[in-house]
Design an enzyme around this catalytic site. Structure first.
Site, mmCIF file in Angstrom:
data_model
loop_
_atom_site.group_PDB
_atom_site.id
_atom_site.type_symbol
_atom_site.label_atom_id
_atom_site.label_comp_id
_atom_site.label_asym_id
_atom_site.label_seq_id
_atom_site.Cartn_x
_atom_site.Cartn_y
_atom_site.Cartn_z
ATOM 1 N N ARG A 26 0.865 -1.172 0.000
ATOM 2 C CA ARG A 26 0.000 0.000 0.000
ATOM 3 C C ARG A 26 0.908 1.230 0.000
ATOM 4 O O ARG A 26 1.980 1.224 0.610
ATOM 5 C CB ARG A 26 -0.924 -0.007 1.221
ATOM 6 C CG ARG A 26 -1.896 -1.187 1.230
ATOM 7 C CD ARG A 26 -2.754 -1.198 2.486
ATOM 8 N NE ARG A 26 -3.711 -2.304 2.456
ATOM 9 C CZ ARG A 26 -3.458 -3.529 2.919
ATOM 10 N NH1 ARG A 26 -2.274 -3.794 3.462
ATOM 11 N NH2 ARG A 26 -4.369 -4.476 2.848
ATOM 12 N N LYS A 30 -2.885 -3.346 8.641
ATOM 13 C CA LYS A 30 -4.317 -3.478 8.933
ATOM 14 C C LYS A 30 -4.598 -4.806 9.611
ATOM 15 O O LYS A 30 -5.638 -5.414 9.424
ATOM 16 C CB LYS A 30 -5.127 -3.377 7.638
ATOM 17 C CG LYS A 30 -5.089 -2.012 6.975
ATOM 18 C CD LYS A 30 -5.974 -2.005 5.752
ATOM 19 C CE LYS A 30 -6.045 -0.630 5.125
ATOM 20 N NZ LYS A 30 -6.924 -0.596 3.934
ATOM 21 N N HIS A 50 -2.177 2.085 -5.869
ATOM 22 C CA HIS A 50 -2.884 0.864 -5.485
ATOM 23 C C HIS A 50 -3.105 -0.056 -6.683
ATOM 24 O O HIS A 50 -3.273 -1.267 -6.521
ATOM 25 C CB HIS A 50 -4.237 1.224 -4.862
ATOM 26 C CG HIS A 50 -4.791 0.169 -3.964
ATOM 27 N ND1 HIS A 50 -4.619 0.184 -2.597
ATOM 28 C CD2 HIS A 50 -5.510 -0.944 -4.237
ATOM 29 C CE1 HIS A 50 -5.213 -0.868 -2.068
ATOM 30 N NE2 HIS A 50 -5.766 -1.574 -3.027
ATOM 31 N N ARG A 90 -1.160 -3.275 -7.029
ATOM 32 C CA ARG A 90 -1.613 -4.420 -6.239
ATOM 33 C C ARG A 90 -2.618 -5.245 -7.039
ATOM 34 O O ARG A 90 -2.558 -6.477 -7.067
ATOM 35 C CB ARG A 90 -2.237 -3.946 -4.919
ATOM 36 C CG ARG A 90 -1.225 -3.307 -3.980
ATOM 37 C CD ARG A 90 -1.882 -2.599 -2.795
ATOM 38 N NE ARG A 90 -2.666 -3.506 -1.953
ATOM 39 C CZ ARG A 90 -2.154 -4.338 -1.052
ATOM 40 N NH1 ARG A 90 -0.836 -4.406 -0.875
ATOM 41 N NH2 ARG A 90 -2.934 -5.111 -0.312
ATOM 42 N N HIS A 117 -3.926 -9.722 2.605
ATOM 43 C CA HIS A 117 -5.378 -9.935 2.650
ATOM 44 C C HIS A 117 -5.725 -11.132 3.507
ATOM 45 O O HIS A 117 -6.865 -11.288 3.917
ATOM 46 C CB HIS A 117 -5.934 -10.199 1.242
ATOM 47 C CG HIS A 117 -5.958 -8.978 0.387
ATOM 48 N ND1 HIS A 117 -6.170 -9.044 -0.969
ATOM 49 C CD2 HIS A 117 -5.795 -7.676 0.695
ATOM 50 C CE1 HIS A 117 -6.138 -7.815 -1.469
ATOM 51 N NE2 HIS A 117 -5.913 -6.977 -0.483
ATOM 52 N N TYR A 119 2.856 -17.072 13.951
ATOM 53 C CA TYR A 119 3.748 -17.514 12.877
ATOM 54 C C TYR A 119 3.239 -17.196 11.482
ATOM 55 O O TYR A 119 3.977 -17.304 10.504
ATOM 56 C CB TYR A 119 3.965 -19.031 12.971
ATOM 57 C CG TYR A 119 2.711 -19.836 12.751
ATOM 58 C CD1 TYR A 119 1.937 -20.224 13.826
ATOM 59 C CD2 TYR A 119 2.312 -20.205 11.464
ATOM 60 C CE1 TYR A 119 0.781 -20.954 13.615
ATOM 61 C CE2 TYR A 119 1.161 -20.927 11.260
ATOM 62 C CZ TYR A 119 0.395 -21.304 12.340
ATOM 63 O OH TYR A 119 -0.746 -22.018 12.137
#
Length: 408
Positions: free
Chosen positions: A250, A277, A339, A342, A365, A375
């Site tokens: 991002r 996020k 963006h 991506r 995501h 992990y």
């Protein structure tokens, strides 16, 4: 002769308890301490039985005689009135216990137990928001129901009611929370099934309106990369565009990055959870090309904290619009954004048969639950490193194609 109120009131205690007959076997038993109660002596199966009908004055003579009459009628049918009373009392006790058990296993009670268990380690704000949503949207509908009394239709109706007020994402989260509560309950033998598992949110909720970030088609990528490579503006901006393409982070993750996040010897960029996020770090394996760009950047900004410091204040990152406006100057306003890289990476990697889990995790995501949080940020790291190197090589091949086209 039936006792009068005056006779009952005038009955004084004596050294020993005594009885005053009221008729038909009913009598008033007067205790040495002054207590008075209604007593009936009768015989059943050859044995003498005693049955009380309460204390005076709580039970007056009229009520006592009514209870006495009902008991005599029962005795006349061959039923022991005391045994019947005991059976009724036990049945009521079982009913009360059943109601208590039902209350303890109500959806709301179980949900609150789950919340107490789940909220450990969560931010107080996040935990509070989730409970507020349960109290506002879920408990009023199914909170009072025994947890096994909650049906699929209840969950559906809750979600649709939330959706009608324009809160589709909240409806999805309600489905998720209800499912978590039921899994918690099933694991503890508090419920037998999870009705939310019968459907997915997309089975009933209207399709979300997606925000499409502008991006070029794959066929236009060679020309874009060639123009980016020839960008004659600030060197930091040109390097920033290259890293957007090679690493597809991002934009904010890139321009706010400090040098401490990069290990160029290990070819890794590790973004801490507070900048993501999600609640776990995010690792971006660096291709040879990305490392080369960062080593060049190190010569420009390596003495400071930030990789992309602002032009006026070196302690602050460059403006979020710097890279976007550079694309505008290259002629891509409304056609490409930071963006957009991506989306291009996701599409092209999928088309070249890379695993969806690897792509989604690299795009940050992938959902990371509590168990996997320790992990998951390093999951599929070897495969992702190979994928990121393939992507960088692919971009270089497209760049070469674009250069040939521009010079033809």
């Amino acid at each position: 002769m039936a006792l009068t109120i005056k006779e009952i009131e005038n009955a004084k205690p004596k050294d020993k308890k005594y009885k005053l007959a009221d008729g038909g076997g009913l009598c008033l038993l007067v205790q040495p301490w002054g207590g008075k109660s209604w007593l009936w002596r009768y015989r059943f199966d050859g044995a003498e039985k005693n049955m009380t009908f309460g204390e005076y004055p709580l039970v007056g003579p009229k009520d006592a005689r009514g209870l006495h009459y009902a008991a005599k009628k029962l005795l006349a049918t061959g039923v022991n009135p005391m045994a019947e009373r005991k059976a009724e009392a036990e049945a009521k006790q079982q009913e009360v216990k059943a109601l208590e058990r039902e209350a303890d296993s109500s959806f709301e009670k179980v949900a609150r137990k789950w919340w107490t268990w789940w909220s450990i380690g969560k931010s107080p704000r996040h935990a509070e928001i989730l409970m507020n949503r349960l109290e506002a949207d879920v408990f009023p509908v199914i909170g009072h129901l025994p947890i096994d009394g909650v049906q699929t239709g209840h969950v559906r109706d809750i979600m649709l009611a939330i959706e009608t007020r324009g809160a589709r994402d909240v409806a999805k989260r309600a489905h998720q929370s209800i499912g978590q509560i039921f899994r918690f309950a099933i694991a503890r033998d508090l419920a037998s099934r999870n009705p939310s598992a019968d459907f997915r949110p997309r089975d009933i909720l209207a399709a979300a309106k997606t925000e499409n970030f502008a991006r070029v088609d794959e066929k236009d990528l060679p020309e874009l990369l060639a123009k980016m490579d020839d960008y004659n503006g600030d060197a930091l901006t040109r390097f920033g565009l290259k890293l957007l393409a090679y690493c597809f982070p991002r934009t904010s993750e890139l321009i706010e990055a400090p040098w401490t996040e990069f290990d160029l010897d290990q070819a890794r960029w590790i973004i801490p959870p507070e900048r993501m996020k999600m609640d776990t770090p995010h690792i971006i394996p660096l291709s040879h090309q990305a490392v080369a760009v960062l080593r060049a950047l190190k010569l420009l900004t390596g003495n400071g904290a930030l990789v992309f410091p602002g032009a006026m204040d070196k302690k602050k990152p460059m403006s979020n619009n710097t890279l976007l406006y550079a694309l505008y100057r290259l002629g891509y306003q409304g056609r490409m954004t930071g963006h957009g890289f991506r989306g291009l990476a996701s599409t092209i990697l999928h088309e070249n048969d890379y695993e969806e889990a690897h792509i989604e995790l690299q795009l940050a995501h992938m959902k990371r639950d509590k168990v996997a949080a320790a992990y998951n940020h390093a999951k599929y790291l070897k495969q992702r490193a190979e994928m990121m190197q393939w992507w960088a090589d692919y971009l270089d091949a497209q760049l070469a194609k674009g250069r040939r086209a521009l010079t033809a």
